[in-house]
Design an enzyme around this catalytic site. Sequence first.
Site, PDB file in Angstrom:
ATOM      1  N   ARG A 210     -10.976  -0.312  13.934  1.00  0.00           N
ATOM      2  CA  ARG A 210     -10.594   0.522  12.803  1.00  0.00           C
ATOM      3  C   ARG A 210     -11.411   0.072  11.602  1.00  0.00           C
ATOM      4  O   ARG A 210     -12.384   0.711  11.234  1.00  0.00           O
ATOM      5  CB  ARG A 210      -9.082   0.412  12.559  1.00  0.00           C
ATOM      6  CG  ARG A 210      -8.557   1.432  11.573  1.00  0.00           C
ATOM      7  CD  ARG A 210      -7.043   1.395  11.431  1.00  0.00           C
ATOM      8  NE  ARG A 210      -6.552   0.174  10.812  1.00  0.00           N
ATOM      9  CZ  ARG A 210      -5.302   0.011  10.383  1.00  0.00           C
ATOM     10  NH1 ARG A 210      -4.417   1.000  10.519  1.00  0.00           N
ATOM     11  NH2 ARG A 210      -4.909  -1.122   9.833  1.00  0.00           N
TER      12      ARG A 210
ATOM     13  N   LYS B 268       0.844  -1.203   0.000  1.00  0.00           N
ATOM     14  CA  LYS B 268       0.000   0.000   0.000  1.00  0.00           C
ATOM     15  C   LYS B 268       0.877   1.251   0.000  1.00  0.00           C
ATOM     16  O   LYS B 268       2.083   1.165   0.264  1.00  0.00           O
ATOM     17  CB  LYS B 268      -0.907  -0.017   1.229  1.00  0.00           C
ATOM     18  CG  LYS B 268      -0.160  -0.011   2.559  1.00  0.00           C
ATOM     19  CD  LYS B 268      -1.083  -0.300   3.735  1.00  0.00           C
ATOM     20  CE  LYS B 268      -0.312  -0.277   5.047  1.00  0.00           C
ATOM     21  NZ  LYS B 268      -1.118  -0.782   6.176  1.00  0.00           N
TER      22      LYS B 268
ATOM     23  N   TYR C  88      16.427  30.294   8.886  1.00  0.00           N
ATOM     24  CA  TYR C  88      15.256  31.076   9.299  1.00  0.00           C
ATOM     25  C   TYR C  88      15.184  31.233  10.818  1.00  0.00           C
ATOM     26  O   TYR C  88      15.468  30.291  11.563  1.00  0.00           O
ATOM     27  CB  TYR C  88      13.977  30.361   8.856  1.00  0.00           C
ATOM     28  CG  TYR C  88      13.636  30.537   7.389  1.00  0.00           C
ATOM     29  CD1 TYR C  88      13.449  31.795   6.831  1.00  0.00           C
ATOM     30  CD2 TYR C  88      13.467  29.416   6.577  1.00  0.00           C
ATOM     31  CE1 TYR C  88      13.111  31.935   5.483  1.00  0.00           C
ATOM     32  CE2 TYR C  88      13.128  29.534   5.239  1.00  0.00           C
ATOM     33  CZ  TYR C  88      12.956  30.802   4.703  1.00  0.00           C
ATOM     34  OH  TYR C  88      12.621  30.933   3.385  1.00  0.00           O
TER      35      TYR C  88
ATOM     36  N   MET D 215      12.264  24.561   3.204  1.00  0.00           N
ATOM     37  CA  MET D 215      11.498  23.725   2.278  1.00  0.00           C
ATOM     38  C   MET D 215      12.418  22.882   1.385  1.00  0.00           C
ATOM     39  O   MET D 215      12.156  21.696   1.166  1.00  0.00           O
ATOM     40  CB  MET D 215      10.597  24.611   1.415  1.00  0.00           C
ATOM     41  CG  MET D 215       9.645  23.830   0.534  1.00  0.00           C
ATOM     42  SD  MET D 215       8.672  24.886  -0.544  1.00  0.00           S
ATOM     43  CE  MET D 215       7.608  25.719   0.627  1.00  0.00           C
TER      44      MET D 215
HETATM   45  C1  PLP Z   1      -0.438  -1.819   6.826  1.00  0.00           C
HETATM   46  C2  PLP Z   1      -1.085  -3.100   7.140  1.00  0.00           C
HETATM   47  C3  PLP Z   1      -0.333  -4.287   7.164  1.00  0.00           C
HETATM   48  C4  PLP Z   1       1.174  -4.298   7.119  1.00  0.00           C
HETATM   49  O1  PLP Z   1       1.654  -3.896   8.377  1.00  0.00           O
HETATM   50  P1  PLP Z   1       3.204  -3.820   8.710  1.00  0.00           P
HETATM   51  O2  PLP Z   1       3.231  -3.433  10.143  1.00  0.00           O
HETATM   52  O3  PLP Z   1       3.769  -2.753   7.834  1.00  0.00           O
HETATM   53  O4  PLP Z   1       3.799  -5.148   8.444  1.00  0.00           O
HETATM   54  C5  PLP Z   1      -1.020  -5.488   7.297  1.00  0.00           C
HETATM   55  N1  PLP Z   1      -2.372  -5.511   7.432  1.00  0.00           N
HETATM   56  C6  PLP Z   1      -3.116  -4.387   7.447  1.00  0.00           C
HETATM   57  C7  PLP Z   1      -4.594  -4.496   7.595  1.00  0.00           C
HETATM   58  C8  PLP Z   1      -2.503  -3.140   7.310  1.00  0.00           C
HETATM   59  O5  PLP Z   1      -3.247  -2.033   7.344  1.00  0.00           O
END
Ligand code: PLP
Length: 343
Positions: free
Chosen positions: A128, A33, A242, A290
Amino acid sequence: MSSAELYINLANICSNWNALNSLSNGAAGAVVKANAYGLGIKEVGISLAKAGARDFFVAIAEEGAALRRAVGPGPKIYIFSGHMVGDTTLLRDFDLIPLINSAKQLLFHLENSSNQLIGIQLDTGMNRLGMEATEFQELNETISKLKPDLIISHLACADDQTHPMNEKQLVNFNAMTKDINCKKSLAATGGILLGKQYHFDITRPGIGLYGGNPYSNAKRVIGLKLPVIQIRTVLPDETVGYSNTWTAKKITKVATVSSGYADGIFRNMSNKATLYYNEIPNSIIGRISMDLIGVDVSNCKEDPDYLWLLNGKQSIDDLAEEANSIGYEILTALGQRYNRIYI
Ligand SMILES: *Cc1c(COP(=O)(O)O)cnc(C)c1O
């Protein structure tokens, strides 16, 4: 050229995947992801598919489509956010498997898609995503008839091996899924390290693939090299950057490097983090701007023409500590301006 170079070691990502796959007895999928945690879903996806990954997980359908374009037909691609309005065509055209999160999503899916694989996400305590126990119970018959491809849940505290929440969620997951005949998945990186009762049929490592905690045996995956644009000598009582947050106490050699908070180098690392010239540590001085950062390079014998923010000396987790953050956030904040070099 003043763009910084971000080195991404695909071989080490694959080697981390192989190690986590062995640890979970051949059950490892891969979580890619957020553009493979900022490292490139296309390059990472292709490499992991070649290494043998068969089950991929992404957050949203659009990421699934990008991954399918990269890896072609074959590997399964699961979508954590399930089936949302606007996803129907993407799910069908790119052969993506939504992990249905609620009765509402299930109804929407049944009204819009036919004959298409689904998975189910359960909530075992994190609150969640996923169906609650009673909701899942009420839908049991409908879901069983649909023969889901996979049932998953996610652990809230798996980065802490001693946390009682882990076992509590494991018990809940076993209780909720005991009567359904289907592949199961509970563990992300942290869960893999908790032991085999957490592994089930598929594990879902993300951060461990990319070299981050809690998988402390991971091989390092990235290096970040920032070019020095200019070097000057600053006299006592002169200031840098800055708002004059740093004042020289003695004669100081100051390098200005290319990159800043727009590239994901958080402003709260100002006056804190360290950049390396080979083995030599050099402190950030003054506010991070930046696009530019001031660094005290007085300890370097020659004038450096680049400094490393991430290398063998400093991991994403070391840097995260300076920023009061986590490796995940360091990775996913890595900017778009870097020249990404795949190894
Ligand atoms: C992001 C995520 C993972 C991976 O988690 P890691 O801690 O990066 O290994 C697995 N399952 C779900 C549902 C996630 O949101």
